[in-house]
Design a protein around this motif. Structure first.
Motif, PDB file in Angstrom:
ATOM      1  N   VAL A 105       0.831  -1.203   0.000  1.00  0.00           N
ATOM      2  CA  VAL A 105       0.000   0.000   0.000  1.00  0.00           C
ATOM      3  C   VAL A 105       0.872   1.263   0.000  1.00  0.00           C
ATOM      4  CG1 VAL A 105      -1.670   1.293   1.389  1.00  0.00           C
ATOM      5  CG2 VAL A 105      -1.988  -1.148   1.008  1.00  0.00           C
ATOM      6  N   LYS A 106       2.047   1.167   0.642  1.00  0.00           N
ATOM      7  CA  LYS A 106       2.955   2.308   0.723  1.00  0.00           C
ATOM      8  C   LYS A 106       3.659   2.563  -0.615  1.00  0.00           C
ATOM      9  CE  LYS A 106       5.880   1.808   4.043  1.00  0.00           C
ATOM     10  NZ  LYS A 106       6.522   1.700   5.330  1.00  0.00           N
ATOM     11  N   THR A 107       3.912   1.505  -1.373  1.00  0.00           N
ATOM     12  CA  THR A 107       4.786   1.655  -2.540  1.00  0.00           C
ATOM     13  C   THR A 107       4.104   1.512  -3.897  1.00  0.00           C
ATOM     14  OG1 THR A 107       5.280  -0.688  -2.527  1.00  0.00           O
ATOM     15  CG2 THR A 107       6.781   0.732  -1.286  1.00  0.00           C
ATOM     16  N   CYS A 108       2.867   1.033  -3.927  1.00  0.00           N
ATOM     17  CA  CYS A 108       2.286   0.672  -5.228  1.00  0.00           C
ATOM     18  C   CYS A 108       1.872   1.906  -6.019  1.00  0.00           C
ATOM     19  CB  CYS A 108       1.072  -0.229  -5.028  1.00  0.00           C
ATOM     20  SG  CYS A 108      -0.311   0.628  -4.259  1.00  0.00           S
ATOM     21  N   SER A 109       1.627   1.680  -7.307  1.00  0.00           N
ATOM     22  CA  SER A 109       1.081   2.722  -8.153  1.00  0.00           C
ATOM     23  C   SER A 109      -0.405   2.866  -7.820  1.00  0.00           C
ATOM     24  CB  SER A 109       1.246   2.301  -9.612  1.00  0.00           C
ATOM     25  OG  SER A 109       0.326   2.965 -10.419  1.00  0.00           O
ATOM     26  N   LYS A 110      -0.989   3.993  -8.201  1.00  0.00           N
ATOM     27  CA  LYS A 110      -2.422   4.164  -7.966  1.00  0.00           C
ATOM     28  C   LYS A 110      -3.224   3.187  -8.798  1.00  0.00           C
ATOM     29  CE  LYS A 110      -3.503   8.811  -6.437  1.00  0.00           C
ATOM     30  NZ  LYS A 110      -3.660  10.168  -6.916  1.00  0.00           N
ATOM     31  N   ASN A 111      -2.658   2.826  -9.942  1.00  0.00           N
ATOM     32  CA  ASN A 111      -3.361   1.929 -10.855  1.00  0.00           C
ATOM     33  C   ASN A 111      -2.897   0.492 -10.620  1.00  0.00           C
ATOM     34  OD1 ASN A 111      -4.343   0.454 -12.956  1.00  0.00           O
ATOM     35  ND2 ASN A 111      -3.649   1.867 -14.562  1.00  0.00           N
ATOM     36  N   PRO A 112      -3.801  -0.383 -10.154  1.00  0.00           N
ATOM     37  CA  PRO A 112      -3.376  -1.755  -9.852  1.00  0.00           C
ATOM     38  C   PRO A 112      -2.885  -2.501 -11.085  1.00  0.00           C
ATOM     39  CG  PRO A 112      -5.786  -1.573  -9.782  1.00  0.00           C
ATOM     40  CD  PRO A 112      -5.243  -0.176  -9.914  1.00  0.00           C
ATOM     41  N   LYS A 113      -3.274  -2.039 -12.274  1.00  0.00           N
ATOM     42  CA  LYS A 113      -2.807  -2.722 -13.486  1.00  0.00           C
ATOM     43  C   LYS A 113      -1.323  -2.471 -13.711  1.00  0.00           C
ATOM     44  CE  LYS A 113      -5.383  -2.897 -17.142  1.00  0.00           C
ATOM     45  NZ  LYS A 113      -6.208  -2.384 -18.262  1.00  0.00           N
ATOM     46  N   LYS A 114      -0.761  -1.499 -12.968  1.00  0.00           N
ATOM     47  CA  LYS A 114       0.672  -1.233 -13.110  1.00  0.00           C
ATOM     48  C   LYS A 114       1.502  -2.062 -12.140  1.00  0.00           C
ATOM     49  CE  LYS A 114       0.430   3.160 -15.386  1.00  0.00           C
ATOM     50  NZ  LYS A 114       0.368   4.599 -15.213  1.00  0.00           N
ATOM     51  N   THR A 115       0.852  -2.911 -11.393  1.00  0.00           N
ATOM     52  CA  THR A 115       1.594  -3.823 -10.528  1.00  0.00           C
ATOM     53  C   THR A 115       1.837  -5.108 -11.305  1.00  0.00           C
ATOM     54  OG1 THR A 115       0.570  -2.956  -8.534  1.00  0.00           O
ATOM     55  CG2 THR A 115       1.482  -5.163  -8.391  1.00  0.00           C
ATOM     56  N   LYS A 116       3.069  -5.613 -11.234  1.00  0.00           N
ATOM     57  CA  LYS A 116       3.309  -6.934 -11.833  1.00  0.00           C
ATOM     58  C   LYS A 116       2.988  -7.982 -10.775  1.00  0.00           C
ATOM     59  CE  LYS A 116       6.002  -8.197 -15.081  1.00  0.00           C
ATOM     60  NZ  LYS A 116       5.100  -8.132 -16.220  1.00  0.00           N
ATOM     61  N   TRP A 117       1.810  -8.533 -10.869  1.00  0.00           N
ATOM     62  CA  TRP A 117       1.358  -9.451  -9.830  1.00  0.00           C
ATOM     63  C   TRP A 117       1.985 -10.816 -10.013  1.00  0.00           C
ATOM     64  CZ3 TRP A 117      -1.557  -7.294  -6.114  1.00  0.00           C
ATOM     65  CH2 TRP A 117      -2.221  -6.094  -6.409  1.00  0.00           C
ATOM     66  N   TRP A 118       2.250 -11.451  -8.891  1.00  0.00           N
ATOM     67  CA  TRP A 118       2.622 -12.859  -8.915  1.00  0.00           C
ATOM     68  C   TRP A 118       1.398 -13.629  -8.473  1.00  0.00           C
ATOM     69  CZ3 TRP A 118       6.945 -14.496 -11.023  1.00  0.00           C
ATOM     70  CH2 TRP A 118       8.015 -13.607 -11.109  1.00  0.00           C
ATOM     71  N   TYR A 119       0.824 -14.427  -9.351  1.00  0.00           N
ATOM     72  CA  TYR A 119      -0.387 -15.136  -8.961  1.00  0.00           C
ATOM     73  C   TYR A 119      -0.046 -16.486  -8.369  1.00  0.00           C
ATOM     74  CZ  TYR A 119      -2.566 -11.491 -11.558  1.00  0.00           C
ATOM     75  OH  TYR A 119      -2.951 -10.264 -11.995  1.00  0.00           O
ATOM     76  N   HIS A 120      -0.605 -16.723  -7.214  1.00  0.00           N
ATOM     77  CA  HIS A 120      -0.384 -18.007  -6.547  1.00  0.00           C
ATOM     78  C   HIS A 120      -1.642 -18.813  -6.728  1.00  0.00           C
ATOM     79  CE1 HIS A 120       3.106 -16.626  -3.999  1.00  0.00           C
ATOM     80  NE2 HIS A 120       2.731 -15.576  -4.685  1.00  0.00           N
ATOM     81  N   ASP A 121      -1.476 -20.069  -7.068  1.00  0.00           N
ATOM     82  CA  ASP A 121      -2.651 -20.879  -7.273  1.00  0.00           C
ATOM     83  C   ASP A 121      -3.188 -21.313  -5.916  1.00  0.00           C
ATOM     84  OD1 ASP A 121      -4.381 -21.599  -9.109  1.00  0.00           O
ATOM     85  OD2 ASP A 121      -3.335 -23.386  -9.797  1.00  0.00           O
ATOM     86  N   ASP A 122      -3.932 -20.420  -5.320  1.00  0.00           N
ATOM     87  CA  ASP A 122      -4.402 -20.670  -3.972  1.00  0.00           C
ATOM     88  C   ASP A 122      -5.847 -21.092  -3.977  1.00  0.00           C
ATOM     89  OD1 ASP A 122      -2.486 -18.300  -2.128  1.00  0.00           O
ATOM     90  OD2 ASP A 122      -2.515 -20.463  -2.013  1.00  0.00           O
ATOM     91  N   SER A 123      -6.197 -21.844  -2.983  1.00  0.00           N
ATOM     92  CA  SER A 123      -7.596 -22.254  -2.927  1.00  0.00           C
ATOM     93  C   SER A 123      -8.432 -21.210  -2.204  1.00  0.00           C
ATOM     94  CB  SER A 123      -7.706 -23.597  -2.225  1.00  0.00           C
ATOM     95  OG  SER A 123      -7.051 -23.503  -0.984  1.00  0.00           O
ATOM     96  N   VAL A 124      -7.779 -20.183  -1.657  1.00  0.00           N
ATOM     97  CA  VAL A 124      -8.507 -19.167  -0.882  1.00  0.00           C
ATOM     98  C   VAL A 124      -9.476 -18.415  -1.788  1.00  0.00           C
ATOM     99  CG1 VAL A 124      -8.343 -17.160   0.564  1.00  0.00           C
ATOM    100  CG2 VAL A 124      -6.519 -18.849   0.583  1.00  0.00           C
TER     101      VAL A 124
END
Lengths: 154, 271
Positions: free
Chosen positions: A135-154
């Motif tokens: 939250v402190k470091t991200c861009s305002k636009n979540p599409k500008k984050t390079k997400w790492w997707y974890h195959d979670d069952s959550v």
């Protein structure tokens, strides 16, 4: 009426369908969306029998003129951001169909259904473990984050 | 729905705090710059070129040069496509339609197959109005081509259509959806080709339906079977040997479309 761009035509169709036949617990602010097709507010109720029962959330959808080739930018907004392991306290959502796995065959409706199902399958309300940092470091636009997707069952 | 991979973290947590945050934005800005350069210099579908023009790309690479020699003995021309991850779908779609323009009877058969495809997609659970969006454009293109009597004029129109991003990408999406439908319809067969513990439906949502995702054997087999046609792919890489390796997909078919594969990219070949 002046000629609509392909993305506006598509959004208009989606809006009509969402007003007429919304998924359970989902409502769109039709008036606002009709004024500006590129930004919608969608209200979502926590499904009964889940950890979010009785809660009400607000989602913001922003579309570019490349929609549906570009995914919509989707964030939770307002005073109640769901406490969930894939939702940051600034409203950003870690969900693969919003970036890597977006397909033009998906829609606002299918995004809503995915979010409802993501909330419904949650077993313990908690923020992502890196929430404070992100939250402190991200861009305002979540599409500008390079997400790492974890195959979670959550 | 609800079976998409969801995430726990983003990669900025891996970097230290001073350089953090905007790292992602920098990487993405660089990616966008590369994509922009490609889209400004390489058309979606190029003009016909003599196959020998390939040699200039590999002037000092003996392995490639000997393989090009082999390719020259089999093919006369090449048509390049833009390397944007959609190249197989764009090349396959273009080459299929281009061939059909010269064969009225086959074109009509194909038109009927395409006409019936929407209900198949909807039956499989694709949302009607998103499918319609792409189906309508796909059929509009087929109609536009059918209305032109002169074969050369029709081919020119095809070329124009495939170089208009709006139309071209709609054609790609629709073929991606048809391919996904084919995979899901015959999931018992295709499931053995999918690695890991992904279901065929997961694979389709992650690797077939999204734009810009590269294609593999499995995409080609399903696309061929969806359009009821066959492809011969010539594989050219730095591997041993002096000839290109050819595969017909599906095996034993009489190929109607010929493609050149160089690692991660497909172009169209002409006999």
């Amino acid at each position: 009426m002046s000629a609509m761009s392909p993305s506006e035509r598509r959004l208009q169709k989606e809006l009509m369908s969402l007003i007429k036949d919304p998924p359970p617990g989902v409502t769109v602010d039709a008036e606002q969306a009709e004024q500006n097709l590129l930004q919608w507010t969608i209200f979502m109720e926590g499904a009964s029998g889940t950890l979010y029962e009785g809660e009400r959330f607000q989602l913001q959808f922003k579309f570019s003129n490349k929609y549906p080739f570009d995914s919509p930018e989707v964030t939770f907004v307002g005073s109640n951001i769901p406490v969930h392991p894939h939702i940051y306290s600034n409203g950003h959502i870690c969900l693969s169909i919003l970036t890597d796995d977006w397909s033009p065959a998906l829609s606002v409706q299918s995004v809503c259904l995915s979010i409802v199902s993501m909330l419904s399958s949650c077993k313990e309300k908690q923020r992502p473990h890196d929430n404070a940092f992100y939250v402190k470091t991200c861009s305002k636009n979540p599409k500008k984050t390079k997400w790492w997707y974890h195959d979670d069952s959550v | 729905m609800g079976d998409q991979a969801e995430g726990l973290t983003n990669n900025s947590s891996e970097t230290n705090i001073e350089s953090s945050g905007n790292q992602d934005e920098l990487i993405m800005a660089q990616q966008r710059q590369i994509e922009k350069e490609i889209s400004e210099t390489i058309p979606l579908v190029g003009e016909l070129e003599a196959i020998t023009t390939l040699s200039s790309e590999y002037s000092t690479d003996e392995v490639y040069l000997s393989k090009i020699k082999d390719l020259v003995s089999k093919y006369s021309h090449i048509r390049r496509t833009r390397p944007d991850g959609n190249c197989f779908f764009r090349a396959f779609s273009y080459a299929t339609l281009e061939r059909l323009l010269g064969d009225k009877e086959e074109f009509i058969k194909f038109y009927k197959l395409a006409e019936n495809s929407k209900s198949i997609l909807v039956e499989l659970g694709f949302q009607q109005f998103t499918v319609e969006d792409f189906y309508d454009t796909y059929m509009e293109v087929l109609k536009r081509l059918a209305d032109i009597d002169n074969v050369e004029a029709a081919k020119k129109e095809l070329h124009t259509i495939f170089n208009e991003q709006g139309y071209s990408d709609y054609m790609v999406v629709y073929l991606r959806l048809l391919t996904s439908a084919q995979l899901q319809k015959e999931q018992d067969f295709y499931s053995c080709f999918i690695e890991g513990n992904r279901t065929v439906a997961d694979f389709c949502h992650q690797e077939v339906e999204p734009m810009y995702k590269d294609s593999d054997h499995i995409h080609i087999m399903a696309a061929c079977s969806a359009l009821n046609t066959g492809v011969r792919v010539s594989y050219m890489d730095r591997g041993t040997g002096t000839t290109v390796t050819q595969h017909d997909l599906p095996e034993g078919c009489i190929p109607t479309v010929h493609l050149l594969y160089r690692p991660t990219h497909y172009d169209i070949l002409y006999v």
